[in-house]
Write a protein that holds these residues in place. Structure first.
Motif, mmCIF file in Angstrom:
data_model
loop_
_atom_site.group_PDB
_atom_site.id
_atom_site.type_symbol
_atom_site.label_atom_id
_atom_site.label_comp_id
_atom_site.label_asym_id
_atom_site.label_seq_id
_atom_site.Cartn_x
_atom_site.Cartn_y
_atom_site.Cartn_z
ATOM 1 N N TYR A 164 2.069 -50.440 13.794
ATOM 2 C CA TYR A 164 2.079 -49.761 12.637
ATOM 3 C C TYR A 164 1.853 -50.466 11.213
ATOM 4 O O TYR A 164 1.351 -50.376 10.395
ATOM 5 C CB TYR A 164 3.185 -48.558 12.400
ATOM 6 C CG TYR A 164 3.140 -47.623 11.413
ATOM 7 C CD1 TYR A 164 2.068 -46.449 11.216
ATOM 8 C CD2 TYR A 164 3.774 -47.910 10.205
ATOM 9 C CE1 TYR A 164 1.876 -46.006 9.851
ATOM 10 C CE2 TYR A 164 3.852 -47.193 9.201
ATOM 11 C CZ TYR A 164 2.955 -46.371 9.118
ATOM 12 O OH TYR A 164 2.852 -45.378 7.677
ATOM 13 N N GLN A 168 -0.982 -52.666 10.766
ATOM 14 C CA GLN A 168 -2.347 -51.615 10.299
ATOM 15 C C GLN A 168 -2.142 -51.099 8.796
ATOM 16 O O GLN A 168 -3.072 -51.082 8.166
ATOM 17 C CB GLN A 168 -2.380 -50.273 11.393
ATOM 18 C CG GLN A 168 -3.566 -49.602 11.010
ATOM 19 C CD GLN A 168 -4.819 -49.961 10.706
ATOM 20 O OE1 GLN A 168 -5.028 -50.887 11.630
ATOM 21 N NE2 GLN A 168 -5.724 -49.359 10.166
ATOM 22 N N THR A 169 -0.902 -51.003 8.602
ATOM 23 C CA THR A 169 -0.817 -50.740 7.004
ATOM 24 C C THR A 169 -0.933 -51.779 5.967
ATOM 25 O O THR A 169 -1.496 -51.337 4.984
ATOM 26 C CB THR A 169 0.702 -50.180 6.954
ATOM 27 O OG1 THR A 169 1.127 -49.075 7.901
ATOM 28 C CG2 THR A 169 1.202 -49.661 5.322
ATOM 29 N N GLN A 225 -4.787 -51.815 5.804
ATOM 30 C CA GLN A 225 -5.547 -50.946 5.087
ATOM 31 C C GLN A 225 -5.121 -50.883 3.390
ATOM 32 O O GLN A 225 -5.949 -50.888 2.561
ATOM 33 C CB GLN A 225 -4.814 -49.405 5.383
ATOM 34 C CG GLN A 225 -5.155 -48.327 4.726
ATOM 35 C CD GLN A 225 -4.760 -46.933 5.094
ATOM 36 O OE1 GLN A 225 -3.789 -46.986 6.209
ATOM 37 N NE2 GLN A 225 -5.013 -45.848 4.630
ATOM 38 N N ALA A 226 -4.061 -51.506 3.123
ATOM 39 C CA ALA A 226 -3.604 -51.697 1.890
ATOM 40 C C ALA A 226 -4.256 -52.771 1.080
ATOM 41 O O ALA A 226 -5.078 -52.631 0.153
ATOM 42 C CB ALA A 226 -2.038 -51.891 1.689
ATOM 43 N N LEU A 249 2.336 -51.224 -0.103
ATOM 44 C CA LEU A 249 3.009 -51.330 1.253
ATOM 45 C C LEU A 249 4.495 -50.690 1.029
ATOM 46 O O LEU A 249 4.860 -49.806 1.811
ATOM 47 C CB LEU A 249 3.258 -52.793 1.689
ATOM 48 C CG LEU A 249 1.872 -53.475 2.160
ATOM 49 C CD1 LEU A 249 2.041 -54.919 2.144
ATOM 50 C CD2 LEU A 249 1.490 -52.745 3.264
ATOM 51 N N ARG A 266 4.423 -46.801 1.293
ATOM 52 C CA ARG A 266 4.142 -46.304 2.426
ATOM 53 C C ARG A 266 5.019 -46.685 3.536
ATOM 54 O O ARG A 266 4.995 -45.873 4.667
ATOM 55 C CB ARG A 266 2.529 -46.875 2.864
ATOM 56 C CG ARG A 266 1.489 -46.257 1.897
ATOM 57 C CD ARG A 266 0.093 -46.885 2.265
ATOM 58 N NE ARG A 266 -0.635 -46.235 1.103
ATOM 59 C CZ ARG A 266 -2.142 -46.947 1.195
ATOM 60 N NH1 ARG A 266 -2.455 -47.533 1.978
ATOM 61 N NH2 ARG A 266 -2.828 -46.360 0.103
ATOM 62 N N LEU A 267 5.737 -47.781 3.559
ATOM 63 C CA LEU A 267 6.613 -48.059 4.630
ATOM 64 C C LEU A 267 7.997 -47.793 4.171
ATOM 65 O O LEU A 267 8.912 -47.537 5.256
ATOM 66 C CB LEU A 267 6.706 -49.625 4.662
ATOM 67 C CG LEU A 267 5.229 -50.245 5.145
ATOM 68 C CD1 LEU A 267 5.522 -51.685 5.102
ATOM 69 C CD2 LEU A 267 4.934 -49.810 6.670
#
Length: 310
Positions: free
Chosen positions: A153, A156-157, A160-161, A190, A193-194
């Motif tokens: 995960y 992938q994050t 995407q960022a 990041l 989203r994290l």
């Protein structure tokens, strides 16, 4: 002929022997159970959580997770009905690179596309900590260890960022004046989203940037041309400043000469207005030492004394 008394005695002896054997077996069985518990079950009834980690208490019967994490130290649990999973909460660094000597043994580079649609590969690193309070919820969401979460995960994050940020900028800008801005924008995404999963981003870096060779050559050529143009512009400005300075100096000299000439003319004018025959005679008399000049050829002296009127 059988003796009834002897048979009764023999039967009593046999029963006593059976009772004694049964009591011994029971004792041995109880000892074996105790030893089994001590050897096999007792160690699994206690779990030690290492410093820098927290424990997640998992209830096997219901499949749930205790919402309160276990701190470092020794914890008792029922080995048949529960389990404890450890998660690290100290500072960690996730390295995603093409090189197999760093990060993981596989190629973990991040592949994105630029604003021009050119393919780019990036080597990045992210330092982070895990919020201990949110560890149980994190485990309940992903149901795996932190290593799998990082390379699943989290990776992938990051991709995407970076795609959102890099895809909005030109390659030349990302490699040049906007590199720091690109890293800062990606780190902000990041963090946003994290953090909801308890992953607190402390630092994000872009270590290497790879673009197609033709693109790199074009960027280098453009940079050389810009540098040459800048050098020519600086030289032109230098010449303009020098010419302007020479002009100012020339103007200053001309102004000084004009002022000097005007002053000299004014002085001459004043001098010419102030000079009279009487003043000239007076100046001559001031400098006369009383001796008549010696003139040959019967000449007359240059000084003429005024006549005294009676």
């Amino acid at each position: 002929m059988a003796n009834p008394v002897s048979d009764l005695l023999n039967n009593m002896r046999q029963r006593g022997s059976d009772v004694g054997s049964s009591g011994t077996f029971g004792k041995l069985l109880r000892i074996a159970v105790v030893l089994f518990v001590l050897v096999f079950l007792l160690p699994s009834m206690f779990t030690y959580v290492e410093p820098g980690h927290v424990g997640i208490l998992i209830h096997r019967a219901g499949g749930g997770v205790d919402p309160k994490p276990l701190g470092p130290g020794l914890h008792f649990r029922n080995p048949l009905l529960s389990a404890i999973e450890e998660y690290p909460v100290f500072m960690q660094t996730l390295v995603l690179t093409r090189e197999t000597t760093e990060g993981s043994p596989s190629n973990d580079e991040i592949n994105v596309n630029s604003k021009e649609g050119q393919p780019l590969s990036l080597d990045v690193a992210m330092s982070f900590e895990i919020d201990p309070v949110k560890v149980p919820a994190m485990y309940q969401t992903f149901r795996t260890d932190i290593g799998m979460i990082q390379h699943g995960y989290v990776k992938q994050t990051i991709r995407q960022a970076l795609q959102e940020v890099v895809g909005d900028e030109a390659i030349a800008d990302i490699m040049g004046p906007k590199k720091a801005e690109t890293v800062s924008r990606a780190q902000a995404l990041l963090q946003e989203r994290l953090l909801q999963y308890g992953i607190m981003v402390k630092q994000f870096t872009l270590n290497e940037f790879r673009a197609p060779p033709s693109v790199i050559e074009a960027i280098n050529a453009k940079n050389v041309m810009q540098q040459q143009a800048l050098t020519a512009q600086n030289e032109l400005q230098k010449n303009e400043f020098q010419a302007r300075g020479d002009s100012i100096k020339a103007a200053g000299r001309a102004k000084a000469i004009t002022a000097e000439a005007e002053a000299q003319a004014r002085a001459n004018h004043l001098l010419s207005e102030s000079i009279t025959p009487t003043l000239v005679q007076y100046r001559l008399i001031e400098k006369w030492n009383g001796a008549m000049p010696q003139v040959s050829g019967g000449g007359m002296p240059m000084i003429q004394l005024p006549s005294i009127k009676q």
